[in-house]
Design an enzyme around this catalytic site. Structure first.
Site, PDB file in Angstrom:
ATOM      1  N   ASP A 171      40.978  37.754  46.268  1.00 39.95           N
ATOM      2  CA  ASP A 171      40.888  37.108  44.957  1.00 39.95           C
ATOM      3  C   ASP A 171      41.146  35.491  45.570  1.00 39.95           C
ATOM      4  O   ASP A 171      41.726  35.150  46.638  1.00 39.95           O
ATOM      5  CB  ASP A 171      42.325  37.462  44.792  1.00 39.95           C
ATOM      6  CG  ASP A 171      42.637  36.589  43.094  1.00 39.95           C
ATOM      7  OD1 ASP A 171      42.265  36.677  42.355  1.00 39.95           O
ATOM      8  OD2 ASP A 171      43.794  35.757  43.664  1.00 39.95           O
ATOM      9  N   GLU A 230      35.745  36.471  45.299  1.00 45.49           N
ATOM     10  CA  GLU A 230      36.314  35.943  44.186  1.00 45.49           C
ATOM     11  C   GLU A 230      36.300  34.998  43.944  1.00 45.49           C
ATOM     12  O   GLU A 230      36.714  33.868  44.543  1.00 45.49           O
ATOM     13  CB  GLU A 230      37.593  36.485  43.165  1.00 45.49           C
ATOM     14  CG  GLU A 230      37.138  35.580  41.653  1.00 45.49           C
ATOM     15  CD  GLU A 230      38.594  34.795  41.370  1.00 45.49           C
ATOM     16  OE1 GLU A 230      38.390  34.973  40.255  1.00 45.49           O
ATOM     17  OE2 GLU A 230      39.610  34.766  41.878  1.00 45.49           O
TER      18      GLU A 230
END
Ligand code: GLC
Length: 612
Positions: free
Chosen positions: A259, A301
């Site tokens: 992330d 990401e």
């Protein structure tokens, strides 16, 4: 020495020099490096026999994630089936959808009401109690593997929740733990950072620092004030986070989504995004994974402007992420819907098609986050479009207040200073299904359905992994009920994170002529075509065909002398497409042989034709 340990040592030896070199360059700390190595061994020993078997199998086909039948779906456990056990019970539904890769949205422990949808983790080794336990996760992983489904989860490595053990200790003034974050006892350095660091949530969480009363310090919080950025300059942070990564990998995960990875290294006087040290860390993580758990793929990401994304694949000799989101294509597709002009999309796809085959993108139409308008504005400028007015046009279009637009949704982080805003909405609502239902218009509903299917057809055409958002397969609409929940009301992303519409899913199964039924079946046909048709294989050559009509996107795939042509109409009107080479070709979706060199395209229609 067991065969197991041999395998580990071989892999360690293969990578050790590079890993040590990178580690020492960043941290210059031999004892911490030695600790990392001994922990890698410990995690390898802890790794289950079945997972080691999986490692061996996947090493035989290292690009397993490029398999033709890969189809992803992302979902929130509670929205879909209450808890992990519930998801296990619903695997047959996912199989019916053709899913071979399941992305479970964040499920680790997080404080209620200060969770950022689970992206504020308070314990990396504990499942949020209402969703189940680590044992439930392992059981789900085993069940998925039996059914040929790969499991994916998030690893939120940029920050912890303010309730994480480290944060609690730091708050009490423990220097060892304060050094794992960025603490400042006065506003001087934070003010200097603010001069160069843009804001991620300018309206929902303005500024990059938060004053922590108990500690008498400011702390760096790039995202929400309760998400404290970790300081990767501290090797203890890197080591501990790698141990968490390996712990989670050993629970049976196949893909780990890292992330917000561009943000993990901070340097005063910079934008604190995409710094070179980020790449060193991702490369080390890739190596560590390849040594301990080589079947695990990293999905980065990287939601950044186009030129910043691809470097996260690393180089072919020194790869970083296995997979990246095709974020620019996603945003460009919606730009094309609004503008009905395919120029930019053609350019974007040509750029993607020219990349090495090993670079695998995850293709999607929307995810749990907002859609940011990260387009190639240099190119748009040449066509007379300026960034801010164009973003405003896109937002107005998708809000449904521009021209003939039937889209519905809400803005996200509408920043009055930069005049920038992003957009929230489900695919079906953005395609016009919500408006058509409000207006009770059959004609508009047909159009919306066609647009929805055409966009999915385009997504499934692309090389890489297609990723559906759970609910999109049955036309889930926006869900404004988040506004009634004070813990969610401030974050419009919850508009497109509604509970899974089981009613629509049942209707789709029962009534094939209903809208959900037609959407579901339409997608299934496309997905089956993708997984079975030879020319849809990963090694087919993809290219963009030139065509005069600006509303039409014409793409070609070629393999072993066979050609497939995909024609996608982004116009809300019907169009004629003239192409001599399509004469006599066969429509793959049952419309028989084409007889002429012209193809009639319905508004928002698509055709996939095979040339022999
Ligand atoms: C990622 C997530 C997003 C979250 C942010 C902060 O961008 O996708 O939902 O808000 O990271 O963790």
């Amino acid at each position: 020495m067991t065969r197991d340990m041999d395998e580990f040592l071989n892999r360690l030896n293969r990578h050790l020099d590079e890993l040590r070199w990178l580690y020492m360059e960043l941290y210059d700390n031999g004892s911490m490096f030695a600790e990392l190595c001994s922990q890698m061994e410990a995690f390898y020993k802890e790794r289950g026999t079945e997972l080691k078997k999986r490692d061996r199998e996947k090493l035989e086909t290292p690009e397993w994630f490029q398999k033709q039948d890969m189809l992803g779906m992302m979902l929130y456990i509670d929205n879909f089936a209450e808890d992990l056990k519930g998801v296990k019970k619903k695997l047959s539904y996912l199989q019916k959808c053709g899913v071979t890769c399941l992305h479970l949205m964040p499920f680790l422990d997080t404080p209620e009401g200060r969770s950022d949808g689970g992206y504020a983790v308070s314990d990396f080794r504990k499942v949020r109690p209402d969703l189940g336990t680590m044992e439930d996760l392992e059981a789900l992983s085993r069940a998925c593997h039996k059914k040929g489904i790969n499991l994916c989860m998030d690893f939120v490595m940029n920050h912890t929740s303010e309730d994480h053990e480290w944060a609690k200790r730091a708050r009490q003034g423990d220097g060892e733990y304060m050094s794992r974050y960025f603490f400042y006892d006065n506003g001087e350095i934070p003010a200097r950072y603010e001069q160069t660091v843009p804001q991620v949530f300018p309206t929902t969480a303005p500024g990059n620092f938060t004053w922590v009363e108990e500690a008498g310090h400011y702390v760096l919080t790039t995202f929400y004030p309760y998400q404290w950025d970790l300081n990767y300059k501290n090797p203890r942070v890197f080591n501990e986070m790698m141990y968490h990564f390996l712990y989670l990998a050993n629970r049976g995960l196949d893909i780990i989504r890292i992330d917000a990875v561009p943000y993990i290294w901070k340097e005063l006087g910079t934008s604190c995004r995409n710094l070179p040290q980020v790449h060193t860390i991702v490369r080390m993580m890739r190596i560590i994974g390849e040594i301990v758990c080589p079947s695990v793929a990293l999905l980065g990401e990287v939601v950044m402007e186009p030129q910043k994304v691809v470097p996260y694949f690393g180089t072919t000799e020194k790869p970083e992420c296995h997979l990246l989101y095709n974020v620019t294509t996603m945003a460009t597709i919606w730009h094309t819907v609004a503008s009905q002009n395919t120029e930019l999309l053609k350019r974007q796809l040509s750029a993607v098609y020219s990349l090495p085959d090993v670079y695998t993108f995850l293709n999607y139409l929307r995810c749990h986050d907002d859609i940011g308008w990260g387009l190639d504005y240099d190119f748009l400028k040449q066509q007379g479009m300026r960034e801010i007015p164009h973003k405003r046009f896109l937002n107005e279009y998708f809000l449904g207040i521009y021209g003939e637009s039937r889209s519905r949704g809400e803005l996200y982080n509408d920043d009055p200073v930069t005049m920038d805003a992003r957009f929230c909405g489900t695919t079906a609502s953005m395609c016009g299904m919500e408006a058509a239902a409000e207006e009770n218009s059959r004609e508009e509903m047909e159009k919306a359905l066609r647009l929805d299917l055409m966009l999915h057809a385009l997504m499934l055409w692309q090389p890489g992994i297609p990723m559906l958002y759970s609910g999109d397969e049955v036309g889930q609409l926006n869900d404004p009920s988040y506004k009634q929940d004070p813990k969610k009301a401030g974050d419009s992303r919850y508009l497109h994170r509604g509970r899974f519409p089981w009613k629509l899913a049942e209707e789709a199964q029962k009534n094939k002529d209903s809208i959900p039924g037609r959407l579901f079946d339409g997608l299934r046909h496309l997905e089956e075509f993708r997984s079975q048709e030879a020319v849809m294989a990963k090694d087919a050559r993809c290219r963009v065909l030139e065509i005069e009509n600006p509303h039409i996107l014409c793409l070609q795939r070629e393999k072993d002398g066979q050609k497939l042509t995909g024609v996608f109409n982004f116009s809300s009107d019907s169009q004629m497409v003239f192409r001599k080479d399509l004469e006599g070709s066969t429509d793959c979706f049952g419309r028989g042989k084409e007889t002429a060199e012209e193809i009639w395209m319905e508004p928002y229609g698509f055709r996939i034709v095979k040339q022999i």
